[in-house]
Scaffold this active site. Sequence first.
Site, short mmCIF file in Angstrom:
data_model
loop_
_atom_site.label_atom_id
_atom_site.label_comp_id
_atom_site.label_asym_id
_atom_site.label_seq_id
_atom_site.Cartn_x
_atom_site.Cartn_y
_atom_site.Cartn_z
N HIS A 87 0.81 -1.22 0.00
CA HIS A 87 0.00 0.00 0.00
C HIS A 87 0.84 1.26 0.00
O HIS A 87 0.36 2.34 -0.30
CB HIS A 87 -0.91 0.03 1.23
CG HIS A 87 -1.75 -1.19 1.40
ND1 HIS A 87 -2.79 -1.48 0.54
CD2 HIS A 87 -1.70 -2.20 2.28
CE1 HIS A 87 -3.35 -2.62 0.91
NE2 HIS A 87 -2.70 -3.08 1.95
N HIS A 116 5.61 6.59 6.40
CA HIS A 116 5.24 6.12 5.06
C HIS A 116 4.75 7.29 4.23
O HIS A 116 4.60 8.40 4.75
CB HIS A 116 4.15 5.04 5.17
CG HIS A 116 2.91 5.55 5.80
ND1 HIS A 116 2.65 5.44 7.15
CD2 HIS A 116 1.86 6.24 5.28
CE1 HIS A 116 1.49 6.03 7.42
NE2 HIS A 116 0.99 6.53 6.30
N HIS A 118 2.28 8.99 0.85
CA HIS A 118 1.09 8.95 -0.02
C HIS A 118 1.38 9.80 -1.24
O HIS A 118 1.90 10.91 -1.11
CB HIS A 118 -0.14 9.48 0.72
CG HIS A 118 -0.49 8.68 1.94
ND1 HIS A 118 -1.33 7.59 1.89
CD2 HIS A 118 -0.09 8.80 3.23
CE1 HIS A 118 -1.44 7.07 3.10
NE2 HIS A 118 -0.69 7.79 3.93
N HIS A 141 3.73 10.65 6.27
CA HIS A 141 3.11 10.46 7.58
C HIS A 141 4.09 9.79 8.53
O HIS A 141 4.57 8.69 8.24
CB HIS A 141 1.85 9.59 7.45
CG HIS A 141 0.70 10.31 6.83
ND1 HIS A 141 -0.38 9.66 6.27
CD2 HIS A 141 0.47 11.65 6.68
CE1 HIS A 141 -1.23 10.58 5.81
NE2 HIS A 141 -0.73 11.77 6.04
ZN LIG Z 1 -0.64 7.65 5.90
#
Ligand SMILES: [Zn+2]
Length: 358
Positions: A87, A116, A118, A141
């Site tokens: 993800h 991580h 995005h 994040h």
């Molecule tokens: Zn996140």
Amino acid sequence: MKIHSLIRTITDNNVQFAFVLDLVAGNFSYDGTNGPSHWGKEHKMCLGKYQSPIDIEEKDVTTMTFPELQFSGIEGSHKAYMTNNGHTVMIQSFDSNVPSISGGSLNGTYVFQQLHFHWGQNDNLGSEDLINNHSFSMELHVVFWKKEYDSYEEAIKRNDGLTVLGYLYQAMDEPNPIFESIVQQMPDIIGVGSNVTISDNNVLKKLVAPDIASAQNYFTYSGSLTTPPCLEIVQWIDFVKPQHISHEQLAAFRSIQSTDGTNLTHNFRPVQPLDGRTVYRNIAGVESSTISPVSKQTPSTASIPASSPAKKPPETANNDVTESPMDDNKNGENSASSMWAVSPFAVILGVTFLLPYQ
Ligand SMILES: [Zn+2]
Ligand SMILES: *[C@@H]1O[C@H](CO)[C@@H](O)[C@H](O)[C@H]1NC(C)=O
Ligand SMILES: *[C@@H]1O[C@H](CO)[C@@H](O)[C@H](O)[C@H]1NC(C)=O
Ligand SMILES: *[C@@H]1O[C@H](CO)[C@@H](O)[C@H](O)[C@H]1NC(C)=O
Ligand SMILES: *[C@@H]1O[C@H](CO)[C@@H](O)[C@H](O)[C@H]1NC(C)=O
Ligand SMILES: *[C@@H]1O[C@H](CO)[C@@H](O)[C@H](O)[C@H]1NC(C)=O
């Protein structure tokens, strides 16, 4: 490693493959029947009232002076691992001196768990949080759990269990040296479940605390994890000042594979309704080289004002907010000058001159 080799040995069986991935990190995705609008089927909390991300409208924020947000365990090097969990690109460290944070809108000390990213299918979108309805190219994040609860697993059972630092990045021509090792090693984590040691031992500190000078300039609000199970246990701290990444560096993130075998070209959740929540903006240390009296507040005033609504669980935030003496501050809304009011070109130009914190 165990999970990785397990996945590797059964890739010839799609059903079991999907099952194992479900155990690893859930079978959610960002498109189609497992996309964000379907997450609520398996994970009811994703339909909750206090979800993240949100659009932060500067005209609606409540200004606030929190105690100084403090970083510990930043200095020194950290052995860090980078994983493709299907993800996102996730970075962890198991050193004993991992970073922790306290102060600000937080009640207690929070310990680093993982960080991580995005991103989006092109450079015009990708951030999860929006500012004045504007998307940035990428968002980092940094996830922390409340130390009092002894472990991440215990912390996520509590409504003040996590805090996440959000850093925005704008794509530009100029590479950002922070991402050198990450981008260089990206080919080693193309496959879901793969995991490498990052060659740069300073990468953690550079990502977690990139610019101490602007670290007191943030928005903060109560929300959720932005992936299933969407638990509403997160105090968000979103830094106002964007950083930069080059178009090429960002493209490397899109080259890793997702759980469904295609390239993970985008992994941001759309914004969720604010639903009456208050977003605060800390006004201490706003883009100023001179130390303002507010930022001089002694951090040793460990007792955070008991009235701070930002750290209350979402369930009570609405009802209690009128009791807060901080409502006095509402008159001060927008007193801080807005960098978002200037033209996008000026913002980009400004980003060009950001120096990474060393
Ligand atoms: Zn996140
Ligand atoms: C995940 O898998 C389950 C069962 O295989 C399915 O019912 C569900 O809709 C899937 N998607 C999500 C987003 O959970
Ligand atoms: C943000 O933009 C979307 C379309 O992209 C629009 O529907 C929405 O009303 C906008 N929100 C605000 C607060 O301007
Ligand atoms: C990555 O590898 C390290 C070292 O073997 C291990 O401790 C860590 O759990 C791995 N991370 C993941 C997500 O597999
Ligand atoms: C997917 O990423 C790989 C690199 O991992 C790249 O070679 C390939 O061209 C990409 N596929 C598409 C359809 O963009
Ligand atoms: C701060 O956290 C402690 C421990 O979780 C709790 O007992 C206390 O009530 C909290 N304080 C406020 C002001 O929320």
